[in-house]
Scaffold this motif. Structure first.
Motif, PDB file in Angstrom:
ATOM      1  N   UNK A  78      -2.464   3.681  47.520  1.00 37.46           N
ATOM      2  CA  UNK A  78      -2.383   4.377  46.239  1.00 37.46           C
ATOM      3  C   UNK A  78      -3.791   4.794  45.824  1.00 37.46           C
ATOM      4  N   UNK A  79      -4.012   6.088  45.731  1.00 39.65           N
ATOM      5  CA  UNK A  79      -5.308   6.640  45.322  1.00 39.65           C
ATOM      6  C   UNK A  79      -5.131   7.098  43.879  1.00 39.65           C
ATOM      7  N   UNK A  80      -5.652   6.302  42.949  1.00 44.01           N
ATOM      8  CA  UNK A  80      -5.314   6.504  41.536  1.00 44.01           C
ATOM      9  C   UNK A  80      -6.579   6.568  40.689  1.00 44.01           C
ATOM     10  N   UNK A  81      -6.544   7.456  39.677  1.00 38.98           N
ATOM     11  CA  UNK A  81      -7.666   7.608  38.752  1.00 38.98           C
ATOM     12  C   UNK A  81      -7.167   8.307  37.504  1.00 38.98           C
ATOM     13  N   UNK A  82      -7.997   8.294  36.466  1.00 43.04           N
ATOM     14  CA  UNK A  82      -7.694   9.139  35.310  1.00 43.04           C
ATOM     15  C   UNK A  82      -7.886  10.605  35.686  1.00 43.04           C
ATOM     16  N   UNK A  83      -8.963  10.870  36.439  1.00 45.71           N
ATOM     17  CA  UNK A  83      -9.241  12.240  36.887  1.00 45.71           C
ATOM     18  C   UNK A  83      -9.616  12.240  38.361  1.00 45.71           C
ATOM     19  N   UNK A  84      -9.097  13.208  39.085  1.00 50.39           N
ATOM     20  CA  UNK A  84      -9.569  13.527  40.423  1.00 50.39           C
ATOM     21  C   UNK A  84     -10.108  14.950  40.346  1.00 50.39           C
ATOM     22  N   UNK A 100       4.642   3.165  54.561  1.00 49.30           N
ATOM     23  CA  UNK A 100       5.827   4.029  54.487  1.00 49.30           C
ATOM     24  C   UNK A 100       5.627   5.217  53.558  1.00 49.30           C
ATOM     25  N   UNK A 101       4.708   5.075  52.586  1.00 44.49           N
ATOM     26  CA  UNK A 101       4.393   6.169  51.679  1.00 44.49           C
ATOM     27  C   UNK A 101       2.976   5.975  51.167  1.00 44.49           C
ATOM     28  N   UNK A 102       2.367   7.073  50.732  1.00 51.22           N
ATOM     29  CA  UNK A 102       1.071   6.998  50.057  1.00 51.22           C
ATOM     30  C   UNK A 102       1.172   7.847  48.791  1.00 51.22           C
ATOM     31  N   UNK A 103       0.361   7.524  47.807  1.00 47.86           N
ATOM     32  CA  UNK A 103       0.403   8.246  46.542  1.00 47.86           C
ATOM     33  C   UNK A 103      -1.005   8.638  46.114  1.00 47.86           C
ATOM     34  N   UNK A 104      -1.127   9.859  45.624  1.00 53.14           N
ATOM     35  CA  UNK A 104      -2.356  10.362  45.000  1.00 53.14           C
ATOM     36  C   UNK A 104      -1.975  10.659  43.560  1.00 53.14           C
ATOM     37  N   UNK A 105      -2.470   9.858  42.635  1.00 52.53           N
ATOM     38  CA  UNK A 105      -1.982   9.916  41.255  1.00 52.53           C
ATOM     39  C   UNK A 105      -3.152   9.973  40.289  1.00 52.53           C
ATOM     40  N   UNK A 106      -3.073  10.919  39.349  1.00 49.92           N
ATOM     41  CA  UNK A 106      -4.112  11.042  38.331  1.00 49.92           C
ATOM     42  C   UNK A 106      -3.519  11.688  37.082  1.00 49.92           C
ATOM     43  N   UNK A 107      -4.045  11.291  35.945  1.00 46.94           N
ATOM     44  CA  UNK A 107      -3.666  11.988  34.716  1.00 46.94           C
ATOM     45  C   UNK A 107      -3.981  13.474  34.836  1.00 46.94           C
ATOM     46  N   UNK A 108      -5.170  13.739  35.332  1.00 44.69           N
ATOM     47  CA  UNK A 108      -5.635  15.116  35.440  1.00 44.69           C
ATOM     48  C   UNK A 108      -6.225  15.325  36.827  1.00 44.69           C
ATOM     49  N   UNK A 109      -5.792  16.389  37.474  1.00 43.66           N
ATOM     50  CA  UNK A 109      -6.457  16.826  38.704  1.00 43.66           C
ATOM     51  C   UNK A 109      -7.153  18.132  38.370  1.00 43.66           C
ATOM     52  N   UNK A 110      -8.475  18.113  38.513  1.00 43.98           N
ATOM     53  CA  UNK A 110      -9.285  19.273  38.141  1.00 43.98           C
ATOM     54  C   UNK A 110      -9.819  19.953  39.395  1.00 43.98           C
TER      55      UNK A 110
END
Length: 364
Positions: A78-84, A100-110
């Motif tokens: 899980x690659x997580x941040x407020x902003x990427x 089995x799965x990966x996630x890229x998660x952020x409030x905001x992707x800029x």
């Protein structure tokens, strides 16, 4: 469920590296499966299992802001941040291909420059599954140094080599890209059609089949028995040497592994972000099948036995023949593996992303 098809032609920014051009070349239009459940609060679609959403929500931020400059690799599931924040032409590379799965998660992707390509891609250093194991060597034929009726016994044939193993097939994880907002460098939401985001999740090629095992060596033959000589003649003639054992056949080469399926990509956002995500370029073709392994080499023929030597009135006799080679020399090469299937691309619009982030959702 709304479906629409992205155009097969992919325009690349000037000067982009040749590898990216090749990877983005589509071998068939990419179908986008779009689901809009933004009218309902706290709803997930079947493409987003609850355990995935829960895991993303409870995962800590790697950093509050993750800058992506050049090529940045991440081994986390899980690659997580407020902003990427993506610089122009930058790459986010995920290297954990066993999950089995990966996630890229952020409030905001800029995106510093939405018109320049930004990439999310799997680790392209993993080119194929491993090669299948080599087949076992066939059993050696037994020697037979005795004789029967004065003729040397024949050596026994070598055994057939074992078949090579099938090449490895490596699946890709499902890829979740979760963001409430997709913003430009001025913190403005990027309209649909103006973001050049590419996801490279081509399937991994199947491993090559293992080579067939070598055939067993033929056994050695016995020598012929000397003749029995009398005072005036040969009472029993000399014997010839036996023939050597035939070499064993090589084993069949292993089949190539099937190519892995292309990655399934699930974009998740609010309605405006989902519209923008819908125009992402995706290469999720299946991997190529692995090549078949070569059939194994035959064994070595056994030695023929020596003929009887001269004894009084009994002359010598010739040696036996060495063993021959099998025809065909092996059981054949393995088959090429099947091409992997194309992955799927989903774009899910939710009312809010509180199922993924702990704090209050962004309001459109």
């Amino acid at each position: 469920m709304n479906r629409f098809v992205l155009g097969a032609g992919l325009f690349l920014a000037s000067g982009y590296v040749l590898q990216a051009q090749e990877l983005l070349t589509d071998r068939g239009s990419s179908v986008v499966i779009k689901k809009d459940v933004s009218a309902h609060a706290n709803v997930l679609t079947p493409e987003i299992p609850k355990e995935v959403a829960d895991s993303i929500k409870t995962a800590p931020n790697i950093r509050n802001v993750i800058p992506i400059t050049g090529s940045e690799s991440f081994g986390q599931q899980i690659i997580k941040a407020d902003e990427i924040v993506f610089d122009a032409g930058s790459r986010l590379v995920f290297t954990n291909l066993k999950a089995p799965w990966i996630a890229i998660a952020a409030r905001r992707i800029k995106f510093r420059d939405p018109l320049s390509y930004s990439l999310i891609e799997r680790d392209m250093n993993v080119r194929s599954g491993s090669t299948g194991r080599m087949g076992n060597t066939g059993q050696r034929g037994a020697d037979d140094y005795g004789e029967t009726n004065r003729r040397g016994n024949d050596g026994h044939p070598g055994g057939t080599g074992g078949n090579g193993g099938t090449g490895e097939r490596l699946p890709l994880p499902t890829i979740y890209v979760v963001a409430e907002q997709l913003l430009d460098d001025q913190n403005q939401e990027i309209p649909a059609g103006l973001l050049n985001l590419a996801v490279l999740a081509r399937g991994i090629d199947g491993g090559a089949g293992g080579p067939g095992g070598r055939g067993g060596d033929g056994g050695h033959a016995g020598n012929g028995k000397e003749g029995a000589s009398g005072l005036f003649d040969c009472k029993e003639g000399p014997g010839p040497g036996g023939d050597g054992g035939m070499a064993g056949m090589g084993g069949r080469g292993g089949d190539g592994g099937s190519g892995g399926a292309g990655g399934t990509i699930v974009f998740v956002s609010l309605q405006r972000g989902a519209d923008t995500f819908s125009y992402s370029r995706v290469n999720n073709q299946g991997g190529l099948g692995g090549s078949g392994g070569r059939g194994g080499a035959p064994g070595t023929p056994g030695n023929g036995g020596g003929g009887a030597s001269r004894n009084g009135w009994c002359g010598p006799f010739g040696p036996g023949s060495p063993g021959g080679f099998p025809s065909p020399v092996n059981l054949g090469d393995g088959a090429i593996g099947a091409i992997g299937s194309k992955g799927e691309m989903y774009v899910i619009a939710l009312k809010d992303l509180s199922r993924f982030f702990a704090s209050a959702p962004v309001q459109n």
